[in-house]
Write a protein that holds these residues in place. Structure first.
Motif, PDB file in Angstrom:
ATOM      1  N   ALA B 106       0.839  -1.198   0.000  1.00  0.00           N
ATOM      2  CA  ALA B 106       0.000   0.000   0.000  1.00  0.00           C
ATOM      3  C   ALA B 106       0.869   1.241   0.000  1.00  0.00           C
ATOM      4  CB  ALA B 106      -0.916  -0.019   1.217  1.00  0.00           C
ATOM      5  N   MET B 107       1.992   1.194   0.758  1.00  0.00           N
ATOM      6  CA  MET B 107       2.877   2.339   0.851  1.00  0.00           C
ATOM      7  C   MET B 107       3.556   2.591  -0.497  1.00  0.00           C
ATOM      8  SD  MET B 107       2.999   4.153   3.119  1.00  0.00           S
ATOM      9  CE  MET B 107       3.243   5.642   3.409  1.00  0.00           C
ATOM     10  N   ILE B 108       4.029   1.501  -1.107  1.00  0.00           N
ATOM     11  CA  ILE B 108       4.697   1.648  -2.405  1.00  0.00           C
ATOM     12  C   ILE B 108       3.719   2.237  -3.425  1.00  0.00           C
ATOM     13  CG2 ILE B 108       5.741   0.356  -4.332  1.00  0.00           C
ATOM     14  CD1 ILE B 108       6.800  -1.613  -2.169  1.00  0.00           C
ATOM     15  N   PHE B 109       2.516   1.718  -3.400  1.00  0.00           N
ATOM     16  CA  PHE B 109       1.468   2.220  -4.295  1.00  0.00           C
ATOM     17  C   PHE B 109       1.233   3.713  -4.053  1.00  0.00           C
ATOM     18  CE2 PHE B 109      -3.155   3.169  -4.250  1.00  0.00           C
ATOM     19  CZ  PHE B 109      -3.444   3.050  -5.591  1.00  0.00           C
ATOM     20  N   ALA B 110       1.142   4.092  -2.773  1.00  0.00           N
ATOM     21  CA  ALA B 110       0.855   5.489  -2.434  1.00  0.00           C
ATOM     22  C   ALA B 110       2.011   6.393  -2.842  1.00  0.00           C
ATOM     23  CB  ALA B 110       0.579   5.607  -0.942  1.00  0.00           C
ATOM     24  N   ILE B 111       3.247   5.921  -2.639  1.00  0.00           N
ATOM     25  CA  ILE B 111       4.397   6.766  -2.965  1.00  0.00           C
ATOM     26  C   ILE B 111       4.560   6.892  -4.490  1.00  0.00           C
ATOM     27  CG2 ILE B 111       6.926   6.946  -2.840  1.00  0.00           C
ATOM     28  CD1 ILE B 111       6.721   5.539  -0.103  1.00  0.00           C
ATOM     29  N   LEU B 112       4.452   5.763  -5.174  1.00  0.00           N
ATOM     30  CA  LEU B 112       4.655   5.768  -6.630  1.00  0.00           C
ATOM     31  C   LEU B 112       3.652   6.668  -7.330  1.00  0.00           C
ATOM     32  CD1 LEU B 112       5.622   2.133  -7.684  1.00  0.00           C
ATOM     33  CD2 LEU B 112       7.052   4.164  -7.412  1.00  0.00           C
ATOM     34  N   LEU B 113       2.422   6.709  -6.816  1.00  0.00           N
ATOM     35  CA  LEU B 113       1.441   7.588  -7.459  1.00  0.00           C
ATOM     36  C   LEU B 113       1.399   8.965  -6.824  1.00  0.00           C
ATOM     37  CD1 LEU B 113      -1.615   5.263  -8.178  1.00  0.00           C
ATOM     38  CD2 LEU B 113       0.207   5.973  -9.710  1.00  0.00           C
ATOM     39  N   GLY B 114       1.595   9.012  -5.507  1.00  0.00           N
ATOM     40  CA  GLY B 114       1.414  10.262  -4.772  1.00  0.00           C
ATOM     41  C   GLY B 114       2.494  11.288  -5.071  1.00  0.00           C
ATOM     42  N   LEU B 115       3.753  10.841  -5.096  1.00  0.00           N
ATOM     43  CA  LEU B 115       4.852  11.786  -5.329  1.00  0.00           C
ATOM     44  C   LEU B 115       4.729  12.474  -6.693  1.00  0.00           C
ATOM     45  CD1 LEU B 115       8.276  10.399  -4.015  1.00  0.00           C
ATOM     46  CD2 LEU B 115       7.056  12.463  -3.351  1.00  0.00           C
ATOM     47  N   PRO B 116       4.640  11.708  -7.805  1.00  0.00           N
ATOM     48  CA  PRO B 116       4.517  12.366  -9.110  1.00  0.00           C
ATOM     49  C   PRO B 116       3.278  13.252  -9.192  1.00  0.00           C
ATOM     50  CG  PRO B 116       4.834   9.998  -9.377  1.00  0.00           C
ATOM     51  CD  PRO B 116       4.696  10.243  -7.931  1.00  0.00           C
ATOM     52  N   LEU B 138      -8.613  14.972  -2.342  1.00  0.00           N
ATOM     53  CA  LEU B 138      -9.520  15.281  -1.240  1.00  0.00           C
ATOM     54  C   LEU B 138     -10.592  14.198  -1.121  1.00  0.00           C
ATOM     55  CD1 LEU B 138     -10.098  17.416   0.929  1.00  0.00           C
ATOM     56  CD2 LEU B 138     -11.750  18.428  -0.643  1.00  0.00           C
ATOM     57  N   VAL B 139     -11.113  13.779  -2.275  1.00  0.00           N
ATOM     58  CA  VAL B 139     -12.116  12.711  -2.273  1.00  0.00           C
ATOM     59  C   VAL B 139     -11.504  11.447  -1.687  1.00  0.00           C
ATOM     60  CG1 VAL B 139     -13.545  11.217  -3.721  1.00  0.00           C
ATOM     61  CG2 VAL B 139     -13.396  13.656  -4.222  1.00  0.00           C
ATOM     62  N   GLY B 140     -10.278  11.130  -2.142  1.00  0.00           N
ATOM     63  CA  GLY B 140      -9.602   9.929  -1.649  1.00  0.00           C
ATOM     64  C   GLY B 140      -9.403   9.986  -0.148  1.00  0.00           C
ATOM     65  N   TYR B 141      -9.057  11.168   0.349  1.00  0.00           N
ATOM     66  CA  TYR B 141      -8.784  11.331   1.760  1.00  0.00           C
ATOM     67  C   TYR B 141     -10.039  11.135   2.593  1.00  0.00           C
ATOM     68  CZ  TYR B 141      -6.803  13.274   5.994  1.00  0.00           C
ATOM     69  OH  TYR B 141      -6.363  13.435   7.263  1.00  0.00           O
ATOM     70  N   VAL B 203      -4.125  -6.879  -5.208  1.00  0.00           N
ATOM     71  CA  VAL B 203      -4.451  -5.642  -5.925  1.00  0.00           C
ATOM     72  C   VAL B 203      -5.472  -4.773  -5.180  1.00  0.00           C
ATOM     73  CG1 VAL B 203      -5.379  -4.683  -8.056  1.00  0.00           C
ATOM     74  CG2 VAL B 203      -3.838  -6.644  -8.146  1.00  0.00           C
ATOM     75  N   LEU B 204      -6.652  -5.316  -4.945  1.00  0.00           N
ATOM     76  CA  LEU B 204      -7.703  -4.476  -4.345  1.00  0.00           C
ATOM     77  C   LEU B 204      -7.361  -4.011  -2.927  1.00  0.00           C
ATOM     78  CD1 LEU B 204     -11.124  -5.899  -5.594  1.00  0.00           C
ATOM     79  CD2 LEU B 204      -9.693  -4.118  -6.559  1.00  0.00           C
ATOM     80  N   PRO B 205      -6.914  -4.923  -2.031  1.00  0.00           N
ATOM     81  CA  PRO B 205      -6.574  -4.419  -0.693  1.00  0.00           C
ATOM     82  C   PRO B 205      -5.483  -3.356  -0.726  1.00  0.00           C
ATOM     83  CG  PRO B 205      -6.298  -6.822  -0.792  1.00  0.00           C
ATOM     84  CD  PRO B 205      -6.826  -6.390  -2.113  1.00  0.00           C
ATOM     85  N   THR B 206      -4.519  -3.493  -1.635  1.00  0.00           N
ATOM     86  CA  THR B 206      -3.465  -2.488  -1.736  1.00  0.00           C
ATOM     87  C   THR B 206      -4.055  -1.134  -2.106  1.00  0.00           C
ATOM     88  OG1 THR B 206      -1.847  -4.126  -2.408  1.00  0.00           O
ATOM     89  CG2 THR B 206      -1.378  -1.865  -3.003  1.00  0.00           C
ATOM     90  N   ILE B 207      -4.937  -1.137  -3.083  1.00  0.00           N
ATOM     91  CA  ILE B 207      -5.556   0.126  -3.506  1.00  0.00           C
ATOM     92  C   ILE B 207      -6.358   0.728  -2.354  1.00  0.00           C
ATOM     93  CG2 ILE B 207      -7.263   1.159  -5.058  1.00  0.00           C
ATOM     94  CD1 ILE B 207      -6.395  -0.866  -7.167  1.00  0.00           C
ATOM     95  N   LEU B 209      -6.171   0.200   0.969  1.00  0.00           N
ATOM     96  CA  LEU B 209      -5.362   0.655   2.097  1.00  0.00           C
ATOM     97  C   LEU B 209      -4.466   1.824   1.692  1.00  0.00           C
ATOM     98  CD1 LEU B 209      -4.740   0.091   5.052  1.00  0.00           C
ATOM     99  CD2 LEU B 209      -2.940  -1.460   4.345  1.00  0.00           C
ATOM    100  N   GLY B 210      -4.063   1.862   0.419  1.00  0.00           N
ATOM    101  CA  GLY B 210      -3.149   2.907  -0.035  1.00  0.00           C
ATOM    102  C   GLY B 210      -3.835   4.223  -0.375  1.00  0.00           C
ATOM    103  N   THR B 211      -5.156   4.207  -0.473  1.00  0.00           N
ATOM    104  CA  THR B 211      -5.846   5.404  -0.954  1.00  0.00           C
ATOM    105  C   THR B 211      -5.610   6.630  -0.076  1.00  0.00           C
ATOM    106  OG1 THR B 211      -7.525   4.079  -2.021  1.00  0.00           O
ATOM    107  CG2 THR B 211      -8.105   6.358  -1.555  1.00  0.00           C
ATOM    108  N   ILE B 212      -5.784   6.479   1.243  1.00  0.00           N
ATOM    109  CA  ILE B 212      -5.634   7.641   2.120  1.00  0.00           C
ATOM    110  C   ILE B 212      -4.182   8.136   2.134  1.00  0.00           C
ATOM    111  CG2 ILE B 212      -5.772   8.416   4.532  1.00  0.00           C
ATOM    112  CD1 ILE B 212      -8.426   6.909   4.675  1.00  0.00           C
ATOM    113  N   PRO B 213      -3.181   7.252   2.366  1.00  0.00           N
ATOM    114  CA  PRO B 213      -1.795   7.738   2.294  1.00  0.00           C
ATOM    115  C   PRO B 213      -1.470   8.367   0.939  1.00  0.00           C
ATOM    116  CG  PRO B 213      -1.837   5.480   3.094  1.00  0.00           C
ATOM    117  CD  PRO B 213      -3.240   5.843   2.781  1.00  0.00           C
ATOM    118  N   LEU B 214      -2.012   7.823  -0.129  1.00  0.00           N
ATOM    119  CA  LEU B 214      -1.781   8.392  -1.459  1.00  0.00           C
ATOM    120  C   LEU B 214      -2.243   9.843  -1.493  1.00  0.00           C
ATOM    121  CD1 LEU B 214      -1.410   8.439  -4.567  1.00  0.00           C
ATOM    122  CD2 LEU B 214      -3.557   7.224  -4.774  1.00  0.00           C
TER     123      LEU B 214
END
Lengths: 529, 335
Positions: B106-116, B138-141, B203-207, B209-214
């Motif tokens: 989840a963290m990798i997913f959030a960082i890979l998408l969140g940073l860019p 904001l919606v994701g959060y 796939v789905l649990p990662t998305i 769990l990663g949504t808010i950190p993303l």
């Protein structure tokens, strides 16, 4: 490997996969078992995973009924005075084996004696293993009831009781009375790993334990040496899936064949779906409102009856149970033998109720209603139920205050004989015996304890005590039916609801029977091709 | 650097004792007696109650109970669960790899998408892209996890049948789990299709769990970038004629990373302890659900032991983050 070969191998593999899958029954269970030694625990989820697939008992419940039938005991005789029960054990019954253990002998009397002694005898080396508190053994009063257990020969065991007790045979069919292998226990004690009895269970049941991953999966294989009808599938898998909506999605997607405890809100959708089968039955439970019959004016049966008439139970069923409940008129659930169907419930009639209160000279009545803080099958939302009652009672001029405590406190405080107010509570049957409801919840011995109405009616109690020592079920049933009439007339409770239990499955599941005692049993469940 | 790490390690000791005390008192401060809760409607007689109290040590004064707990902890004994009767330690380490695996992904997913996303939004400040990204964040959060997870399951597992509904791997596969990480164990098992199945289940649990950190990372990256982009040295770099890619990617991002890494560190703590809903919905056998169940059952040893172990994990993550600061910003290292 050429592309063709690869394709062929792939197809073969997937065919094997499909074949393997066809012989595996996957049950989406609601949670992890606490362990695999049923005597250590009290939760139904644990029994589904342990006592039903892995073990047997001296007597068994016939699946789909509360009747007892022979299990590891082929037959039993009860002495004249009812204090001596002789069990004739089945011969040639094999225990399972695993990596650490292969049995050298068949099941015999030593296993029976060990299975009970470890629970009741402080001196038994297994008494404290796995932090054993033997809750069911104690709460069914076995320590007081069993004077001694004697081995007559390898296949005859005598239980000497301190008093005659008809429900004892039903107790013998309960999960805590599952028979363990003494040989395995001794071997594990010697190896210094006695807790393996709980972690790598060995029984005589239709399935052998293969593997368990907490919160993920439990695997069983068919026991090909089973003494009874062999299981219909080669392997049984519990896919542990705590969320009810997800369980339903898994059944729809074919990841599970069968599931328990659907969301009440989903049931209609399931019944409408073409490729889903839903079975239903009343649960072996009752939800009730217990007045404190020791406190005026609730010591007056007419006042209690008037209050009962003021409650619109149908709207409680609709709102609180959302259809997953049925109105209760008796303290016993309808699937229990001796249920008195001739009894008529007090009709919902606020006008008559008001008049009745006036006749009794009761006015400006105030009442506390205790609402449980937890969800139970017999009461999915006590707070909401209490609010509906509050509204109903206000129609007849009774002012209601709703109170609640933390669950442990609630249970403890509601026992007090001078308790202020009426308590919402319920009960789920243990052994399918009416005594387990009527004596525990309404007997004079239970006052200040499990008898939350603090109701001691001599006539009622005499019937219950008489029924306890009779061995003929027919004669017992008559007494219990009579007792239910007295109960209705005296109204110590407002009986509210029995839950309705649903079981959801795919159409290829064959032979599933809903069990009134609440267990989920897959011994005779198969899959059509 | 070594002194810095040693210094940080020393601060572990008071924190550790504090956490032990807090976790011990927290569960006892909740109303409800574990023996009564265990007995339920069935109830328990006074004699039986006394017996059980003695067995669990509740008859001892509270400071004696704490002392016994503390000495146990120091010897690596966290006690046995009241419910399963098994050592807390064993249960934790049987479940923890599942939580760690999911949190890492989840963290990798959030960082890979969140940073860019954050960088792009900052560079295009005020433009359509920025607004679109930030409103999505904001919606994701604010997304209720439960609803979001069920929505994804219904669409991707139910209707489209692209992903499995729940679990860690198809039940057809059965192999030992020496590491507890399904991704590794499925590869090691050599069973055909096992690894793919494990990945599909992630796939789905990662998305979810990663949504808010993303969302948090994207927003934090954007604001940190904006701040740095206004600095004098960026203007100088622009004046020197450096390419925008070099300015944003190297000069600005590296300096903007410090607050972003802090946020990532904080999120890891939340992920470890906060995967409860995701784990419940996806039947993911981790520690989140285990902890919640044990609070409801007043399973003292599990609650206090579990809290302590989670706290230690968070402390380790924070230490790692502190070390990362040093790597990114030499000024911190030299201090």
């Amino acid at each position: 490997m050429s592309f063709k070969k690869l394709m062929a191998t792939g197809m073969l593999l997937s065919a094997i996969g499909a074949a393997a899958q066809a012989q595996s029954l996957v049950y989406c269970s609601e949670g992890s078992p606490e362990g695999f030694d049923p005597a250590l625990y009290t939760a139904g989820t644990t029994f589904d995973a342990s006592s039903h697939p892995i073990y047997n008992r001296l007597a068994e419940f016939k699946v789909g009924t509360t009747e007892t039938i022979p299990g590891l005991a082929e037959s039993w005789e009860v002495s004249e005075d009812g204090q001596k029960i002789t069990f004739n054990l089945r011969q040639g019954v094999k225990f399972h084996s695993n990596d650490q253990f292969t049995p050298t002998r068949d099941f015999n009397a030593d296993d029976v004696i060990f299975s009970f002694e470890r629970q009741g005898d402080d001196e038994n080396p297994y008494h404290t293993v796995s932090g054993g508190t033997w809750e069911y053994f104690n709460s069914m009063s076995m320590p007081e009831l069993i004077e001694s257990i004697e081995k007559v020969d390898d296949y005859t065991v005598v239980f000497n009781l301190t008093r005659p007790e008809a429900p004892i045979i039903a107790n013998m069919a309960m999960d805590f009375a599952s028979i363990q292998s003494k040989e395995y226990a001794d071997a594990m004690m010697e190896a210094g790993t006695p807790e393996m009895l709980n972690q790598a269970p060995i029984g005589t049941g239709p399935f052998t334990f293969q593997a368990y991953q907490k919160d993920a999966v439990i695997r069983y294989l068919r026991n090909d040496e089973y003494w009874g009808d062999p299981a219909k599938v080669e392997s049984l898998i519990f896919a542990i899936t705590p969320d009810a909506s997800v369980r339903y999605q898994k059944v729809q997607a074919g990841e599970c064949h069968i599931m328990a405890y659907p969301n009440p809100a989903d049931v209609q959708d399931m019944q409408d779906a073409e490729d889903i089968v839903v079975m239903q039955q009343e649960g072996l439970n009752v939800g009730y409102l217990a007045y404190n019959t020791k406190v005026a004016p609730f010591d007056n049966a007419n006042v209690r009856k008037a209050l009962n008439m003021a409650v619109d139970k149908q709207s409680i069923i609709d709102v609180v149970f959302q259809g997953s409940g049925e109105i209760a008129k008796n303290p016993l659930p309808p699937t229990m033998w001796s249920y008195n169907d001739a009894i008529e419930d007090d009709a919902y009639d606020p006008e008559a109720a008001k008049k009745m209160l006036e006749e009794e000279g009761v006015s400006d009545l105030t009442l506390k209603i205790w609402a449980m803080p937890v969800q139970r099958p017999y009461n999915p939302n006590a707070r909401r139920m209490a609010e509906l009652m509050q509204e109903d009672f206000s129609q007849i001029g009774v002012d209601v205050e709703i109170v609640s405590y933390e669950w442990g406190e609630y249970l403890e405080r509601s026992k007090a004989e001078d308790r202020d107010g009426a308590v919402l509570l319920g009960w789920t049957g243990d052994n399918g015996d009416p005594d387990n409801f009527l004596a525990v919840l309404l007997g004079c011995d239970g006052v200040g304890g499990s008898n939350r109405a603090q109701w001691c009616n001599e006539e009622f109690d005499a019937l219950i005590q008489d029924a306890k020592v009779l061995s003929s079920q027919e004669e017992r049933a008559k007494l219990y039916e009579e007792a239910q009439e007295i109960f209705k007339d005296q109204a110590p409770w407002n009986t509210i609801a029995h839950s309705v239990v649903f079981m959801t499955m795919r159409p290829e599941v064959e032979g599933y029977v809903v069990h009134p005692l609440g267990g989920h049993i897959f011994n005779q469940v198969g899959l059509s091709q | 650097m070594l002194n810095y790490i040693l210094g940080r390690l020393l601060t572990f000791i008071p924190t550790f004792i504090g956490v032990t005390l807090i976790s011990f008192s927290f569960i006892r401060a909740l109303p409800g007696d574990p023996i009564q809760v265990m007995a339920g409607e069935r109830g328990v007689s006074a004699e039986r109650y006394a017996e059980l109290s003695a067995q669990y040590g509740f008859d001892q004064p509270i400071y004696v109970q704490f002392w016994e707990y503390l000495t146990g902890v120091l010897q690596g004994d966290l006690g046995n669960s009241f419910v399963t009767k098994r050592p807390v330690w064993d249960e934790f380490f049987a479940l923890f790899p599942a939580t760690l695996e999911l949190s890492l992904f989840a963290m990798i997913f959030a960082i890979l998408l969140g940073l860019p996303a954050g960088v792009i939004a900052a560079v295009n400040r005020g433009k359509f892209f920025d607004r679109a990204l930030m409103s999505t964040a904001l919606v994701g959060y604010s997304m209720p996890i439960f609803w979001w997870a069920l929505l994804l399951i219904i669409v991707f597992s139910g209707n489209l049948q692209w992903t499995p509904v729940s679990g860690r791997i198809d039940l057809l596969y059965y192999f030992p789990n020496p590491t507890g990480f399904m991704i590794i164990d499925s590869l090691a098992s050599g069973q055909e299709g096992a690894f793919t199945s494990a990945v599909r289940h992630l796939v789905l649990p990662t998305i979810v769990l990663g949504t808010i950190p993303l969302a948090v990372i994207a927003r934090q990256t954007r604001s940190a970038m904006l701040e740095v982009l206004g600095e004098d040295y960026i203007r100088t770099a622009r004046a020197k004629g450096l390419s925008p890619g070099r300015i944003n990617g190297i000069h600005a991002l590296r300096n903007a990373l410090i607050p972003v890494i802090t946020v990532i560190g904080l999120s890891v703590g939340t992920l470890l302890a906060g995967a409860i809903l995701t784990e419940t919905i996806f039947s993911w056998p981790g520690i989140g659900k285990w902890m919640v169940d044990s609070i409801f059952r007043r399973d003292y040893p599990v609650v206090q032991g579990g809290l302590l172990l989670i706290a230690v994990m968070v402390m380790i993550v924070n230490l790692t983050i502190d070390m990362l600061y040093g790597v990114i910003n030499p000024k911190i290292r030299k201090r």
